[in-house]
Motif scaffolding. Sequence first.
Motif, PDB file in Angstrom:
ATOM      1  N   SER A 166       0.793  -1.211   0.000  1.00 17.07           N
ATOM      2  CA  SER A 166       0.000   0.000   0.000  1.00 17.07           C
ATOM      3  C   SER A 166       0.840   1.284   0.000  1.00 17.07           C
ATOM      4  CB  SER A 166      -0.913   0.008   1.238  1.00 17.07           C
ATOM      5  OG  SER A 166      -0.148   0.089   2.448  1.00 17.07           O
ATOM      6  N   SER A 167       2.166   1.147   0.159  1.00 13.86           N
ATOM      7  CA  SER A 167       3.041   2.331   0.121  1.00 13.86           C
ATOM      8  C   SER A 167       3.362   2.680  -1.327  1.00 13.86           C
ATOM      9  CB  SER A 167       4.330   2.065   0.907  1.00 13.86           C
ATOM     10  OG  SER A 167       4.066   1.715   2.243  1.00 13.86           O
ATOM     11  N   SER A 168       2.324   2.726  -2.143  1.00  9.27           N
ATOM     12  CA  SER A 168       2.479   2.876  -3.596  1.00  9.27           C
ATOM     13  C   SER A 168       3.137   4.194  -3.970  1.00  9.27           C
ATOM     14  CB  SER A 168       1.108   2.764  -4.270  1.00  9.27           C
ATOM     15  OG  SER A 168       0.363   1.694  -3.750  1.00  9.27           O
ATOM     16  N   THR A 185       4.994   2.363   5.186  1.00  6.81           N
ATOM     17  CA  THR A 185       4.631   1.536   6.323  1.00  6.81           C
ATOM     18  C   THR A 185       4.233   0.171   5.795  1.00  6.81           C
ATOM     19  OG1 THR A 185       2.258   2.091   6.349  1.00  6.81           O
ATOM     20  CG2 THR A 185       3.745   3.534   7.589  1.00  6.81           C
ATOM     21  N   GLU A 186       4.411  -0.842   6.648  1.00  5.36           N
ATOM     22  CA  GLU A 186       4.054  -2.197   6.240  1.00  5.36           C
ATOM     23  C   GLU A 186       3.298  -2.908   7.356  1.00  5.36           C
ATOM     24  OE1 GLU A 186       6.624  -4.334   3.794  1.00  5.36           O
ATOM     25  OE2 GLU A 186       6.173  -6.307   4.603  1.00  5.36           O
ATOM     26  N   THR A 187       2.208  -3.537   6.969  1.00  7.59           N
ATOM     27  CA  THR A 187       1.510  -4.491   7.814  1.00  7.59           C
ATOM     28  C   THR A 187       1.753  -5.893   7.283  1.00  7.59           C
ATOM     29  OG1 THR A 187      -0.194  -2.851   8.322  1.00  7.59           O
ATOM     30  CG2 THR A 187      -0.723  -5.155   8.790  1.00  7.59           C
ATOM     31  N   ILE A 191       5.582  -2.375   2.176  1.00  8.17           N
ATOM     32  CA  ILE A 191       6.831  -1.720   1.773  1.00  8.17           C
ATOM     33  C   ILE A 191       7.513  -2.533   0.686  1.00  8.17           C
ATOM     34  CG2 ILE A 191       9.191  -1.136   2.514  1.00  8.17           C
ATOM     35  CD1 ILE A 191       8.045  -0.296   5.208  1.00  8.17           C
ATOM     36  N   VAL A 192       7.692  -3.823   0.925  1.00 15.72           N
ATOM     37  CA  VAL A 192       8.457  -4.642  -0.024  1.00 15.72           C
ATOM     38  C   VAL A 192       7.716  -4.859  -1.331  1.00 15.72           C
ATOM     39  CG1 VAL A 192       9.783  -5.779   1.792  1.00 15.72           C
ATOM     40  CG2 VAL A 192       7.650  -6.823   1.005  1.00 15.72           C
TER      41      VAL A 192
END
Length: 496
Positions: A166-168, A185-187, A191-192
């Motif tokens: 979602s960190s597009s 941010t990553e859930t 990020i990856v």
Amino acid sequence: MIEAPQQWIVEAEIECLQEALERGDITSVQLVLLYLERIRNYDGPINSMLELNPDAIEIAQQLDEERQRTGSRGRLHGIPIVLKDNIDTHDKMHTSAGSIALAQSIAPADAYVAARLREAGAILLGKTNMTEWANGMAEPMWAGYSSRGGLVLNPYGPGNVFVGGSSSGSAAAVAANFAAAALGTETSGSIVNPSGYNSVVGIKPTVGLVSRTGLIPLSLTQDTAGPIARTVKDAAIVLSVLAGQDEQDAATLRSEGHLHPDYTVFLNKDAMQGVRIGVPRYYCEGLDDAPQDILEAAIQTIQSLGGTIVDNVSVPCAGIEWDRNVVRYEFKRGLDDYLAKLNPNVPVHSLAELIAFNEDNAERALKYGQRGLTRSEDTTGVLTDEVYVNGLQFNRRMSREQGIDYALQEYKVDALLFLGHNGSEIAARAGYPLITVPGGYANDGRMSKAGYITDGPYGITFAGTAFSEPLLIGLAYSFEQATKYRFPPKLGDINE
């Protein structure tokens, strides 16, 4: 002033920019103006930036004057960085997680990571677009879409190449050279995933290495902020500023004894020598030919650098169904707490109010529905409920003792190798770190089995156990220096 000012910032690394600032070849004001010009000229079809900091030039001027008076604060002094729109900044920018409900919300305080960047002298240039509510809104929502900002497109092929989420916006902005680096941010993969598809480097830290205070929450046990940059070195520089203990985030207390003041000391071209890396083939099943070739090429590179590949590593948790009630409970609890603290002028102060607001503004807000929000609202949000506690214990046991830690110990490997975000779910449930580095490009132009065009970048991802960032950074740097896969997208004559 330099003859080709825009070319100055294309693929410019943070240390090079800092050296130029120290020599007086360029000022931070000029840097900001160059990035703003590039955003104005090229972000139209990409849509990565949600808003710009109206005080950026003034802040840059203050930092230039400070440099002249007392010297530089460090490697990020006067360097423009952009932040994902779910990271609080107490300034004239809004923090909305891409939602029209929070389009006018000014955060009551800086997020911990935003404050750390400011203290280090970074210029917060703007907020990046993102998948609304970090993909917590609706499962069919397209990656990179938000009701407030529209759809982020991949600079390597707007409309034709999957952007990831979602960190597009953070990944697309860095790929397009709209800032020196970004925060995402990553859930679970946030990020990856976009980092891989935009040919940039993304670090998802161990949960607890970087504070979550001031992040619009999705999952108490999985959320983390992390850097997105064009090189492993730049990502390590930013991580060095972000990492630290925060009394307001109890998870960071676990980082005692694992924190490093400078993660660039782990950059080592020879880091791959003598290292054993496992390849869990289960997570490669169903790949198209082009990405499969990219993975095989990465394996050969690792072997050529002196690493040992342990192929077909298996884990007991492969194929299980994760307990998704965990995130649903945590999303309700966290979002209710976050929204309750916002300014009274904001139209929503609970998840229930957010759902009602979206229904009242359905034409703008509900292009993909809000099933993710309603499913979370259907839970109690009480984190002592049996269904939540049992689910959390299951996810942690399967992802750790029957997952990543099992593979590392059973096969005596130091790290695991995945293509892109294919290992992100298991790492998410474990709270363990990942680092993605450009791994090559698929040029067949066919539709993938996942339903998007494969003609674009792919990332190679290294995974490890808790607080193994020093090892993973070394591996990623060794791979990066041996391959040099990244090249900037062609946005116009500037790059040619």
